[in-house]
Design a protein around this motif. Structure first.
Motif, PDB file in Angstrom:
ATOM      1  N   PRO A 197       0.644  -1.317  -0.046  1.00 43.40           N
ATOM      2  CA  PRO A 197       0.097   0.001  -0.061  1.00 43.40           C
ATOM      3  C   PRO A 197       0.970   1.303  -0.070  1.00 43.40           C
ATOM      4  CG  PRO A 197       0.079  -1.054   2.265  1.00 43.40           C
ATOM      5  CD  PRO A 197       0.747  -1.794   1.284  1.00 43.40           C
ATOM      6  N   THR A 198       0.260   2.606  -0.147  1.00 39.89           N
ATOM      7  CA  THR A 198       0.994   3.548  -0.121  1.00 39.89           C
ATOM      8  C   THR A 198       1.539   4.072   1.367  1.00 39.89           C
ATOM      9  OG1 THR A 198      -1.192   4.891   0.539  1.00 39.89           O
ATOM     10  CG2 THR A 198      -0.685   4.733  -1.793  1.00 39.89           C
ATOM     11  N   GLY A 199       2.568   4.604   1.339  1.00 42.89           N
ATOM     12  CA  GLY A 199       3.025   5.219   2.552  1.00 42.89           C
ATOM     13  C   GLY A 199       3.850   4.273   3.417  1.00 42.89           C
ATOM     14  N   VAL A 200       4.373   3.022   2.958  1.00 46.81           N
ATOM     15  CA  VAL A 200       5.017   2.116   3.913  1.00 46.81           C
ATOM     16  C   VAL A 200       6.548   2.238   3.529  1.00 46.81           C
ATOM     17  CG1 VAL A 200       2.987   0.358   3.943  1.00 46.81           C
ATOM     18  CG2 VAL A 200       4.605   0.241   2.090  1.00 46.81           C
ATOM     19  N   GLY A 201       6.975   2.885   2.564  1.00 49.32           N
ATOM     20  CA  GLY A 201       8.335   3.149   2.378  1.00 49.32           C
ATOM     21  C   GLY A 201       8.981   2.502   1.302  1.00 49.32           C
ATOM     22  N   LYS A 202       8.191   1.865   0.353  1.00 49.48           N
ATOM     23  CA  LYS A 202       8.859   1.126  -0.713  1.00 49.48           C
ATOM     24  C   LYS A 202      10.062   1.550  -1.258  1.00 49.48           C
ATOM     25  CE  LYS A 202       4.767   0.499  -2.923  1.00 49.48           C
ATOM     26  NZ  LYS A 202       4.134   1.373  -1.908  1.00 49.48           N
ATOM     27  N   THR A 203       9.984   3.043  -1.756  1.00 49.05           N
ATOM     28  CA  THR A 203      11.056   3.455  -2.597  1.00 49.05           C
ATOM     29  C   THR A 203      12.189   3.544  -1.737  1.00 49.05           C
ATOM     30  OG1 THR A 203       9.308   4.617  -3.951  1.00 49.05           O
ATOM     31  CG2 THR A 203      11.509   5.582  -3.900  1.00 49.05           C
ATOM     32  N   THR A 204      12.160   4.148  -0.568  1.00 52.44           N
ATOM     33  CA  THR A 204      13.247   4.416   0.439  1.00 52.44           C
ATOM     34  C   THR A 204      13.930   2.747   0.655  1.00 52.44           C
ATOM     35  OG1 THR A 204      12.369   5.864   1.748  1.00 52.44           O
ATOM     36  CG2 THR A 204      14.215   4.931   2.462  1.00 52.44           C
ATOM     37  N   THR A 205      13.197   1.665   0.776  1.00 53.22           N
ATOM     38  CA  THR A 205      13.612   0.433   1.098  1.00 53.22           C
ATOM     39  C   THR A 205      14.411  -0.157  -0.392  1.00 53.22           C
ATOM     40  OG1 THR A 205      11.843   0.088   2.706  1.00 53.22           O
ATOM     41  CG2 THR A 205      13.046  -1.867   1.543  1.00 53.22           C
ATOM     42  N   LEU A 355      14.273  -6.326   7.452  1.00 49.71           N
ATOM     43  CA  LEU A 355      13.755  -5.294   8.530  1.00 49.71           C
ATOM     44  C   LEU A 355      14.398  -3.998   8.380  1.00 49.71           C
ATOM     45  CD1 LEU A 355      13.858  -7.881  11.531  1.00 49.71           C
ATOM     46  CD2 LEU A 355      11.908  -7.374  10.268  1.00 49.71           C
ATOM     47  N   THR A 356      13.622  -2.590   8.435  1.00 50.66           N
ATOM     48  CA  THR A 356      13.901  -1.503   8.389  1.00 50.66           C
ATOM     49  C   THR A 356      13.733  -0.654   9.411  1.00 50.66           C
ATOM     50  OG1 THR A 356      12.365  -0.333   7.309  1.00 50.66           O
ATOM     51  CG2 THR A 356      13.773  -1.431   5.957  1.00 50.66           C
ATOM     52  N   ASN A 357      14.597   0.062   9.949  1.00 48.86           N
ATOM     53  CA  ASN A 357      14.569   0.723  11.330  1.00 48.86           C
ATOM     54  C   ASN A 357      15.216   2.276  11.201  1.00 48.86           C
ATOM     55  OD1 ASN A 357      17.237   0.053  11.101  1.00 48.86           O
ATOM     56  ND2 ASN A 357      17.422  -0.811  13.292  1.00 48.86           N
ATOM     57  N   GLY A 358      14.826   2.875  10.112  1.00 48.12           N
ATOM     58  CA  GLY A 358      15.369   4.486   9.892  1.00 48.12           C
ATOM     59  C   GLY A 358      15.451   4.796   8.544  1.00 48.12           C
ATOM     60  N   GLN A 359      15.921   6.093   8.430  1.00 52.12           N
ATOM     61  CA  GLN A 359      15.890   6.541   7.108  1.00 52.12           C
ATOM     62  C   GLN A 359      17.062   6.670   6.428  1.00 52.12           C
ATOM     63  OE1 GLN A 359      13.122   7.711   5.209  1.00 52.12           O
ATOM     64  NE2 GLN A 359      12.020   6.864   7.214  1.00 52.12           N
ATOM     65  N   ASN A 360      18.283   6.086   7.127  1.00 56.01           N
ATOM     66  CA  ASN A 360      19.400   6.316   6.674  1.00 56.01           C
ATOM     67  C   ASN A 360      19.859   5.060   5.665  1.00 56.01           C
ATOM     68  OD1 ASN A 360      20.432   8.300   8.094  1.00 56.01           O
ATOM     69  ND2 ASN A 360      20.851   6.968   9.717  1.00 56.01           N
ATOM     70  N   VAL A 361      20.319   5.602   4.445  1.00 53.60           N
ATOM     71  CA  VAL A 361      20.700   4.435   3.117  1.00 53.60           C
ATOM     72  C   VAL A 361      22.025   4.412   2.859  1.00 53.60           C
ATOM     73  CG1 VAL A 361      20.475   4.284   0.776  1.00 53.60           C
ATOM     74  CG2 VAL A 361      18.461   5.334   2.042  1.00 53.60           C
ATOM     75  N   PRO A 362      22.492   3.263   3.121  1.00 56.17           N
ATOM     76  CA  PRO A 362      21.824   2.000   3.038  1.00 56.17           C
ATOM     77  C   PRO A 362      21.934   1.177   4.638  1.00 56.17           C
ATOM     78  CG  PRO A 362      24.240   1.463   2.296  1.00 56.17           C
ATOM     79  CD  PRO A 362      24.018   2.909   2.708  1.00 56.17           C
ATOM     80  N   ASN A 363      22.349   2.087   5.455  1.00 56.26           N
ATOM     81  CA  ASN A 363      22.605   1.241   6.717  1.00 56.26           C
ATOM     82  C   ASN A 363      21.302   0.773   7.453  1.00 56.26           C
ATOM     83  OD1 ASN A 363      25.249   2.216   6.596  1.00 56.26           O
ATOM     84  ND2 ASN A 363      24.955   4.004   7.465  1.00 56.26           N
ATOM     85  N   ASP A 364      20.232   1.435   7.411  1.00 53.16           N
ATOM     86  CA  ASP A 364      18.985   1.308   8.367  1.00 53.16           C
ATOM     87  C   ASP A 364      18.210   0.046   7.704  1.00 53.16           C
ATOM     88  OD1 ASP A 364      19.839   2.843  10.206  1.00 53.16           O
ATOM     89  OD2 ASP A 364      18.527   4.532   9.458  1.00 53.16           O
TER      90      ASP A 364
END
Length: 385
Positions: A197-205, A355-364
């Motif tokens: 769905p929208t807003g779950v962070g697909k692009t950042t992931t 699992l993702t736990n933050g906005q830092n790419v690619p660390n989180d």
């Protein structure tokens, strides 16, 4: 909502016009190709047309109290006694309906909690039951976990936090047992599509995964975005591609997706970012299915936000289950009720990949393991004595 039509010679030029005129929050409503000029529709110049819209932000100061309403606070609207000879006021009626809707939503959430009868445990175990419920774990699973402690440990061991925690963690690990990150192949590219769905962070992931495989593991990758509903999403994934030095393709139809994949058969991994789809919208789900049928991904990963309400998580999962091979849980750092993911893991046979736990790419981002899942479910702090 402000709607505009843009025409250009190609997708990039036309999207640029959309971005400059409406900004990154614009929503793409329709795209089409047509020929301009020529004779009877033949030999014309191929053009791209994009219809886009931007939601106008409401200005609170423009909302004036009407003669039929009394405002006690900025958030509370109380209907006054109706005037028999007054005309209907659509704006006031709309605000009243919204207020009623919010009130009903609140009542529904309160009613949801009445379905589970809270068990009463010995005091040494009750604090653990309270801790698990505060983490978002359902009453049914709390009962299962505490009952196991009660049956497997001696009564004089119930006060030993380390032993109780180890026993509960072992049970949670068993429930979270299915995990499976991306496995490489040598003979052809691995195709990974992220859906949800929208807003779950697909692009950042996608950015985190791409950076990890490209920069850290030195793998040859390509990025494809089919999320042309949001200009911001296209720009974000293009930025990711530029930073890590990998090609990015923008596609608008399943046929374009098939062509884009054929251009990168020399890559080791190809990541596909799809548009967020409402699980309640049949047309959106049909469009997603058409893209996946063309892509035939090796991994179709359903991205779920840990901040989503448990009941909504289950509904989303049930809607996307047939299209998914793996799960990804995001935003684990944004909630203190991450244990709610256990409710879903107890009802699915799909493995959890990341699992993702933050906005830092690619660390989180980390590959999921049963132990990591258990630590997120339990949290870092022990319950107070």
């Amino acid at each position: 909502m402000r709607v505009r039509r843009f025409v250009g010679d190609n997708v990039s030029e036309t999207m640029g016009k959309v971005k400059r005129e409406l900004g990154y929050e614009a929503v793409i409503l329709q795209t089409r190709e047509f020929r301009e000029g020529g004779f009877l529709g033949l030999f014309g110049t191929l053009k791209v047309e994009i219809t886009a819209a931007i939601e106008e932000k409401p200005v609170n100061e423009q909302i004036k109290p009407t003669s039929n309403y009394v405002y006690d606070t900025p958030e509370v609207i109380q209907p006054a006694r109706p005037v028999s000879d007054s005309k209907d006021q659509p704006g006031a009626l709309q605000m009243e309906m919204k207020s009623m809707h919010l009130m009903l939503e609140k009542m529904n959430k309160q009613m949801e909690g009445l379905g589970e009868i809270k068990s009463v445990w010995p005091p040494l175990l009750q604090r653990w039951a309270d801790h698990l419920q505060n983490r978002g774990i359902s009453g049914t699973l709390v009962k299962r976990l505490i009952t196991d402690v009660q049956h497997t440990l001696l009564e004089d061991e119930w006060g030993n936090d380390s032993q109780v925690c180890s026993r509960i963690e072992a049970n949670i690990i068993e429930i979270c047992g299915l995990t499976g990150p991306i496995q490489s192949k040598q003979d052809k590219p691995i195709i990974i599509a992220l859906i949800g769905p929208t807003g779950v962070g697909k692009t950042t992931t996608i950015g985190k995964l791409a950076a990890s495989f490209s920069v850290v593991d030195k793998r040859k990758i390509a990025l494809i975005t089919a999320d042309t509903y949001r200009v911001a999403a296209v720009e974000q994934i293009k930025t990711f591609g530029e930073i890590i030095g990998v090609p990015v393709e923008v596609v608008m139809t399943p046929s374009e997706l098939h062509k884009a994949l054929s251009l990168h058969m020399d890559k080791e991994l190809i990541f596909i970012d799809t548009a967020g789809r409402s699980p309640h919208h049949d047309l959106h789900m049909s469009e997603l299915r058409a893209f996946l049928n063309k892509a035939k991904p090796d991994f179709s990963m359903l991205v779920m936000s840990a901040t989503t309400q448990p009941a909504d998580q289950l509904r989303i999962y049930q809607r996307f289950e047939a299209l998914s091979t793996h799960l990804i849980f995001t935003k684990l750092d944004e909630t203190e009720s991450a244990g709610a993911i256990l409710n879903l893991l107890g009802q699915t046979t799909l493995p959890t990949a990341y699992l993702t736990n933050g906005q830092n790419v690619p660390n989180d981002i980390v590959a999921a393991t049963p132990n990591r899942l258990a630590r997120y479910v339990l949290g870092e702090e022990m319950p107070s004595a």
